[in-house]
Scaffold this active site. Structure first.
Site, PDB file in Angstrom:
ATOM      1  CG  HIS A 461      25.421 -64.943 -44.985  1.00 23.93           C
ATOM      2  ND1 HIS A 461      26.446 -65.658 -44.405  1.00 23.93           N
ATOM      3  CD2 HIS A 461      24.440 -65.839 -45.232  1.00 23.93           C
ATOM      4  CE1 HIS A 461      26.096 -66.921 -44.312  1.00 23.93           C
ATOM      5  NE2 HIS A 461      24.877 -67.063 -44.796  1.00 23.93           N
ATOM      6  CD  GLU A 462      20.788 -64.962 -45.925  1.00 24.09           C
ATOM      7  OE1 GLU A 462      20.579 -65.801 -46.834  1.00 24.09           O
ATOM      8  OE2 GLU A 462      21.114 -65.292 -44.773  1.00 24.09           O
ATOM      9  CG  HIS A 465      23.216 -68.270 -49.240  1.00 25.26           C
ATOM     10  ND1 HIS A 465      23.933 -69.443 -49.293  1.00 25.26           N
ATOM     11  CD2 HIS A 465      23.138 -67.940 -47.921  1.00 25.26           C
ATOM     12  CE1 HIS A 465      24.266 -69.808 -48.061  1.00 25.26           C
ATOM     13  NE2 HIS A 465      23.809 -68.909 -47.203  1.00 25.26           N
ATOM     14  CG  HIS A 468      26.270 -70.794 -54.858  1.00 30.86           C
ATOM     15  ND1 HIS A 468      26.390 -71.610 -53.767  1.00 30.86           N
ATOM     16  CD2 HIS A 468      26.950 -71.410 -55.842  1.00 30.86           C
ATOM     17  CE1 HIS A 468      27.117 -72.669 -54.087  1.00 30.86           C
ATOM     18  NE2 HIS A 468      27.473 -72.569 -55.340  1.00 30.86           N
TER      19      HIS A 468
HETATM   20 ZN    ZN Z   1      23.941 -68.916 -45.075  1.00 31.41          ZN
END
Ligand code: ZN
Length: 670
Positions: A461-462, A465, A468
């Site tokens: 998940h991290e 980010h 991105h």
């Molecule tokens: Zn998040």
């Protein structure tokens, strides 16, 4: 030289000391203020007006970012003091900037000047975002309305703080001490904590409270039904008319909703939900409600089945003839174990740190045509790893720090932060840098750290980010990486990456038993998937109930209807489990009354739909298909905030978002 004032490369963590903070902040803020003054008198062009402003803002953001980062991951009394002493000054600076009338006028002139047409789409968007934020901040209001606007904002901030305080006080006020006979079923560690808590008060027995670590296990495991009922009733009536008058949030809820309505009216909107959606991806309250109601309709049969199974199980196996609100978590836990028992401990053995991290890197390398290699950089702690990302021509794309283990000096949770943002500075291209922070357990006894499957998902998940931020192709600060990405779309890349942790073809290559070296057995994987989807219909409807309530509360203001009455109305339509009449959920719904989620709670589901639907493109074309990965990078990761998220999604998916994939991933297919 003060290392905080050196912007030539990576942060100089080796030399940075708390003593450096105040002088750097003072100098940067003074520079920022003189820049603002200078550009206010400069010609209205990007180069003379916006560019210097971005430079000044970037320097403040980068320096303060290092201080805030260290405060979060390596706190010390000296650093905390320096941080707290400077935080108000930095906050004040950004507030000033957001309310600077001369800058607002300048942005308006730029937007209506002939040169605006020749700006790149990214730069146009930066100017438009600035105008939007000024307007939402009340910059366009006449003086008397501006005064009222400020007063409302202040009262809203005070009310939100009061809401949390009341809830916290009401939570703390209740404790229950019980004897040995009433704790059957409660796990050992929770009992120990409860006994210690009672001892501290000089009492014999076990002390329980309404704080989650005490409350949740009671609801889930306590065989004493009366104990569960008492705890439930106390929890759902917190900060209501059933408790102390001074902690009652009922009037505060009504006041907050009314103030938000007035604020919306001042800005010229029909309701507060519209204001909340202006900077978001969702277009209108009606669109959001339609989205939520569609999901509710489609998950309802699955939720009804979940409830029917639970009632039947509770009657047959637990002797509970009428399933009450305080039985739901308890019976669910028993049913889950009965059906899908497997041990988290067993799963962990297959995820040694190195295997999980390399597995993650391999997924990213395959999808996006990049190479990730360890590299050197000044670090703030010996736990920290540093890596660089290069493309297939060996050009540097970005760099990142990974600080995975929990420490006393680190705050809880997991998060990604930007250290440096990609942007063009004349002929030079500045590459981005990110911080990835987690709180996993460190290696012990000479064995590698073992991650739970939950922790592996958090890591993915991290990292999503991070990608991105790092794989952006944008060259202007304000919309580069995650900057300027709509709030309800920002979780797309992160939740997207989580999907790979549920993919058999990925998992069997990224698991290796710490002792035997064997990959994760298929049978165990199937159990994990089944357990993940357990009661997913029920969980979905519960979130939708909150989201519909939040959106309607802020979209359909009515002085003759209380929040509680509206919630009842929503429940009649959405819920399959109905709580007792004394339940006062609105009085403790902090997300929307004391957090930033007003008319925004829907965004949890919204982003889940986007990420699941984006992932389904990979399911159709091969989950590790590099062509699809390139497309995802080009249309989503690479463009960041430089164009509306809805446009980016359509460009990637070739159509509007659909809820089908999310329902399928949750096992909700007929
Ligand atoms: Zn998040």
């Amino acid at each position: 030289m003060n290392p905080l004032l050196d912007f030539s490369g990576l942060p100089r963590f080796g030399e940075l000391k708390p003593d450096h903070v105040t002088s750097a902040v003072d100098q940067l803020l003074a520079d920022g203020r003189s820049t603002v003054e200078r550009v206010t008198a400069a010609p209205v062009t990007w180069e003379a007006f916006v560019a210097p402003l971005e430079d000044a803002s970037e320097r403040i953001g980068r320096a303060w970012g290092q201080v805030a980062h260290l405060h979060a991951v390596l706190d010390s009394p000296e650093l905390r003091e320096a941080y707290n002493a400077n935080l108000p000054k930095v906050t004040q600076y950004w507030t000033e900037l957001g309310q600077n009338q001369a800058l607002f006028e300048k942005y308006k002139q730029l937007a209506s000047s002939p040169s605006f047409a020749s700006l790149s789409p990214a730069r146009k968007r930066i100017v438009e975002n600035a105008l939007r934020d000024f307007r939402l901040g009340g910059a366009e209001l006449p003086p008397e309305k501006k005064t009222r606007f400020g007063a409302i904002q202040e009262e809203l901030a005070r009310s939100a703080a009061r809401f949390s305080e009341n809830l916290l006080d009401a939570t703390k006020a209740f404790t229950l001490v019980v004897d040995e006979n009433r704790i059957r079923g409660i796990p050992e560690d929770v009992r120990d904590a409860a006994r210690e808590a009672a001892e501290k008060d000089g009492k014999a027995g076990y002390k329980f409270t309404l704080h989650a670590p005490s409350y949740m296990p009671v609801m889930q495991y306590a065989e004493d039904r009366k104990l569960r009922e008492t705890m439930y009733r106390e929890s759902v009536t917190r900060a209501s008319e059933f408790g102390k008058t001074e902690w009652d949030n009922t009037a505060l809820v009504a006041r907050i909703v009314e103030l938000r309505r007035e604020l919306a009216a001042l800005l010229g909107y029909a309701n507060y939900a519209e204001v909340s959606l202006v900077p978001k991806m969702a277009e209108s309250p009606a669109q959001v409600l339609e989205f939520l109601q569609d999901l509710a309709k489609r998950s309802r049969p699955f939720a009804e089945k979940d409830v029917a199974e639970l009632r039947e199980f509770a009657r047959r196996e637990l002797g509970i003839d009428k399933l009450e609100a305080w039985d739901v978590a308890y019976a669910s836990e028993k049913l889950r174990v009965n059906r899908y028992a497997f041990s988290e401990q067993e799963v962990k053995q297959y995820f040694p740190e190195e295997v999980a991290v390399q597995g993650l890197f391999r997924v990213a390398e395959t999808l996006y045509g990049i190479r990730i290699k360890p590299a050197d950089a000044p670090r703030w702690h010996e736990d920290v790893r540093f890596y660089e990302i290069r493309d297939n021509t060996s050009a540097l794309v970005g760099q990142f720090y990974m600080d995975l283990y929990a420490r006393d000096t680190k705050r809880g949770g997991a998060w990604m932060d930007d250290a440096i943002t990609r942007r063009r500075k004349g002929s030079r291209l500045q590459t981005p840098v990110a911080y990835l922070n987690c709180n996993f357990s460190r290696p012990v006894g000479g064995r590698p750290a073992l991650f739970t499957h939950d922790e592996v998902q958090t890591l993915f998940h991290e990292f999503g980010h991070g990608l991105h931020h790092l794989l952006t192709r944008v060259e202007d600060l304000g919309v580069s990486g995650i900057n300027g990405v709509e709030w309800d779309a920002v979780e797309l890349p992160s939740q997207f990456m989580e999907n790979f942790c549920w993919e058999w073809d990925v998992l069997r290559h990224m698991t290796r038993h710490v002792d035997t070296g064997a990959p994760l057995p298929r049978e165990l994987f199937d159990k994990m998937v089944a357990a993940k989807n357990f009661q997913s219909g029920l969980a979905m409807l519960r979130q939708l109930e909150f989201a519909v309530f939040d959106m309607r509360l802020h979209a359909e203001f009515s002085p003759n209807r209380t929040a509680l009455q509206l919630l009842d109305e929503v429940r009649q339509k959405v819920a399959v489990l109905h709580p007792p009449g004394y339940n006062r959920f609105p009085n403790n719904f902090s997300h929307i009354f004391a957090g930033g989620y007003a008319a925004g709670y829907y965004s949890y589901k919204w982003a889940e739909v986007l990420s699941a639907d984006a992932y389904s493109f990979f399911e159709e074309h091969g989950v590790l298909d590099p062509k699809s990965g390139q497309r995802f990078r080009d249309e989503i990761l690479g463009v960041g905030g430089s164009r509306p998220a809805a446009e980016s999604f359509r460009a990637f998916r070739g159509r509007e978002p659909s809820v089908d994939a999310l329902l399928r991933h949750n096992g909700m297919t007929a």
